[in-house]
Design a protein around this motif. Structure first.
Motif: not given
Length: 154
Positions: A74-85
């Motif tokens: 879920k933390e990784a998904k939040a980074y994706v949503e913040a455009n930090d792949f």
């Protein structure tokens, strides 16, 4: 002469011990992006399909450890949503090491480690879609794990 015999005997015994310790991951590593590997929602999410079967395999893992992995995803998904792949990818890769550590401390978590190791690698996580797919997959696994009465002991 007896010294050489003892050395051969010892080294053969040590080899046997090492071979006994070596365990084989029952899951085949995913070598294509997760979004391609898990592209059929029917095969993935419905009862008796992949997520359900993975949850059955992971019944020995306690809910707390399963949630720790899900929280990392879920933390990784939040980074994706913040455009930090890149940070998202790093976050899911850390889950492999975390799972290895936990499996070393608690042998009943080896199955969870084997699963995480086979699903998360440099070939399976190559785009934002793969992180989102991983989130959907593991969320489904958690749901089935809970429904199947996964190990509640923490």
């Amino acid at each position: 002469m007896s010294y050489m015999y003892d050395q051969k005997k010892r080294s053969s015994y040590q080899r046997k011990k090492t071979e006994e310790k070596k365990e084989i991951n029952p899951y085949k590593p995913i070598t294509i992006p997760l979004s391609q590997y898990f592209n059929d929602p029917i095969e993935l999410y419905l009862p008796e399909k992949k997520a359900y079967k993975y949850a059955k395999d992971l019944l020995g893992a306690n809910n707390h450890q399963m949630r720790k992995v899900l929280d990392g995803i879920k933390e990784a998904k939040a980074y994706v949503e913040a455009n930090d792949f890149n940070l998202a990818k790093k976050t899911v890769f850390v889950l492999v090491a975390m799972s290895a550590y936990n499996a070393g401390r608690e042998p009943k978590l080896k199955q969870l480690y084997y699963f995480v190791e086979s699903v998360i690698n440099e070939k399976s996580i190559v785009s934002k879609k793969d992180i989102i797919t991983l989130d959907e997959l593991f969320t489904s696994i958690i749901a089935y794990h809970k429904q199947l009465g996964g190990n509640k002991n923490a």
